[in-house]
Design a protein around this motif. Structure first.
Motif, mmCIF file in Angstrom:
data_model
loop_
_atom_site.group_PDB
_atom_site.id
_atom_site.type_symbol
_atom_site.label_atom_id
_atom_site.label_comp_id
_atom_site.label_asym_id
_atom_site.label_seq_id
_atom_site.Cartn_x
_atom_site.Cartn_y
_atom_site.Cartn_z
ATOM 1 N N GLU A 132 42.529 27.147 8.262
ATOM 2 C CA GLU A 132 41.214 27.611 8.710
ATOM 3 C C GLU A 132 40.125 26.687 8.201
ATOM 4 N N ASP A 133 40.230 26.264 6.943
ATOM 5 C CA ASP A 133 39.261 25.315 6.406
ATOM 6 C C ASP A 133 39.353 23.978 7.111
ATOM 7 N N PHE A 134 40.563 23.561 7.458
ATOM 8 C CA PHE A 134 40.753 22.291 8.150
ATOM 9 C C PHE A 134 40.036 22.287 9.492
ATOM 10 N N TRP A 135 40.235 23.341 10.302
ATOM 11 C CA TRP A 135 39.606 23.364 11.621
ATOM 12 C C TRP A 135 38.102 23.544 11.514
ATOM 13 N N GLU A 136 37.636 24.245 10.488
ATOM 14 C CA GLU A 136 36.200 24.369 10.267
ATOM 15 C C GLU A 136 35.607 23.002 9.915
ATOM 16 N N ASN A 137 36.303 22.235 9.093
ATOM 17 C CA ASN A 137 35.834 20.885 8.766
ATOM 18 C C ASN A 137 35.866 19.977 9.980
ATOM 19 N N MET A 138 36.897 20.096 10.810
ATOM 20 C CA MET A 138 36.970 19.273 12.020
ATOM 21 C C MET A 138 35.804 19.583 12.957
ATOM 22 N N ARG A 139 35.446 20.865 13.071
ATOM 23 C CA ARG A 139 34.306 21.237 13.900
ATOM 24 C C ARG A 139 33.022 20.650 13.333
ATOM 25 N N ARG A 140 32.873 20.714 12.023
ATOM 26 C CA ARG A 140 31.665 20.184 11.395
ATOM 27 C C ARG A 140 31.579 18.669 11.524
ATOM 28 N N TYR A 141 32.713 17.962 11.413
ATOM 29 C CA TYR A 141 32.706 16.509 11.570
ATOM 30 C C TYR A 141 32.366 16.114 13.004
ATOM 31 N N GLY A 142 32.879 16.859 13.970
ATOM 32 C CA GLY A 142 32.528 16.581 15.368
ATOM 33 C C GLY A 142 31.057 16.803 15.621
ATOM 34 N N LEU A 143 30.509 17.877 15.083
ATOM 35 C CA LEU A 143 29.080 18.144 15.221
ATOM 36 C C LEU A 143 28.255 17.068 14.528
ATOM 37 N N TYR A 144 28.723 16.610 13.373
ATOM 38 C CA TYR A 144 28.042 15.541 12.648
ATOM 39 C C TYR A 144 28.031 14.253 13.473
ATOM 40 N N ALA A 145 29.170 13.883 14.052
ATOM 41 C CA ALA A 145 29.253 12.669 14.865
ATOM 42 C C ALA A 145 28.332 12.770 16.080
ATOM 43 N N LEU A 146 28.263 13.944 16.696
ATOM 44 C CA LEU A 146 27.390 14.139 17.845
ATOM 45 C C LEU A 146 25.923 13.997 17.459
ATOM 46 N N THR A 147 25.514 14.611 16.356
ATOM 47 C CA THR A 147 24.109 14.533 15.966
ATOM 48 C C THR A 147 23.726 13.131 15.515
ATOM 49 N N VAL A 148 24.620 12.427 14.828
ATOM 50 C CA VAL A 148 24.302 11.061 14.408
ATOM 51 C C VAL A 148 24.178 10.144 15.614
ATOM 52 N N SER A 149 25.091 10.257 16.567
ATOM 53 C CA SER A 149 25.036 9.374 17.735
ATOM 54 C C SER A 149 23.819 9.670 18.599
ATOM 55 N N THR A 150 23.472 10.935 18.788
ATOM 56 C CA THR A 150 22.275 11.222 19.573
ATOM 57 C C THR A 150 21.013 10.804 18.837
ATOM 58 N N GLY A 151 21.000 10.891 17.520
ATOM 59 C CA GLY A 151 19.854 10.421 16.746
ATOM 60 C C GLY A 151 19.687 8.918 16.843
ATOM 61 N N VAL A 152 20.784 8.190 16.820
ATOM 62 C CA VAL A 152 20.717 6.731 16.962
ATOM 63 C C VAL A 152 20.217 6.356 18.355
ATOM 64 N N LEU A 153 20.738 7.016 19.380
ATOM 65 C CA LEU A 153 20.274 6.730 20.743
ATOM 66 C C LEU A 153 18.787 7.033 20.901
ATOM 67 N N TYR A 154 18.334 8.131 20.323
ATOM 68 C CA TYR A 154 16.911 8.471 20.393
ATOM 69 C C TYR A 154 16.069 7.420 19.680
ATOM 70 N N SER A 155 16.527 6.975 18.521
ATOM 71 C CA SER A 155 15.777 5.976 17.759
ATOM 72 C C SER A 155 15.739 4.629 18.468
ATOM 73 N N VAL A 156 16.777 4.303 19.214
ATOM 74 C CA VAL A 156 16.815 3.025 19.921
ATOM 75 C C VAL A 156 15.960 3.075 21.180
ATOM 76 N N PHE A 157 16.051 4.151 21.948
ATOM 77 C CA PHE A 157 15.378 4.196 23.240
ATOM 78 C C PHE A 157 13.928 4.663 23.180
ATOM 79 N N GLN A 158 13.510 5.292 22.103
ATOM 80 C CA GLN A 158 12.125 5.760 22.001
ATOM 81 C C GLN A 158 11.116 4.606 22.068
ATOM 82 N N PRO A 159 11.299 3.479 21.330
ATOM 83 C CA PRO A 159 10.342 2.366 21.479
ATOM 84 C C PRO A 159 10.361 1.737 22.868
ATOM 85 N N ILE A 160 11.530 1.720 23.509
ATOM 86 C CA ILE A 160 11.614 1.146 24.855
ATOM 87 C C ILE A 160 10.844 2.006 25.837
#
Length: 105
Positions: A34-62
């Motif tokens: 149960e802890d393993f799948w909870e961590n996997m969900r959190r890591y996926g959410l972390y990867a999603l938020t980091v990637s969308t934050g990077v895309l926002y930071s790159v495209f906002q000045p453009i």
């Protein structure tokens, strides 16, 4: 040395026995899974938020540059030229172009 080693191992075993909440893997539904799948969900959410934050930071000045017509022409020219250069390099790398090197020795 043997007595000291025995005492330290005995102390470690005693301290491990004090803990009431032992982490036992009791098959696929055990607490560790149960802890393993909870961590996997959190890591996926972390990867999603980091990637969308990077895309926002790159495209906002453009996007800000595209609001001015003069800088918009420059930005679109740079983006178009970059796409053209990358496509030419990739097509040369995979052998789609007819360019050949003629080495004259």
């Amino acid at each position: 040395m043997i007595i000291l080693g025995t005492i330290s191992v005995g102390l470690a075993v005693f301290l491990m026995g004090i803990d009431e909440h032992k982490a036992l893997a009791l098959g696929p539904g055990g607490p560790l899974m149960e802890d393993f799948w909870e961590n996997m969900r959190r890591y996926g959410l972390y990867a999603l938020t980091v990637s969308t934050g990077v895309l926002y930071s790159v495209f906002q000045p453009i996007v800000e540059l595209l609001r001015n017509p003069i800088s918009a022409i420059l930005v679109l020219t740079i983006i178009g030229g970059s796409i053209f250069i990358v496509s030419q390099v990739v097509s040369a790398m995979i052998g789609l172009s007819d360019f050949s090197y003629d080495y004259s020795y």
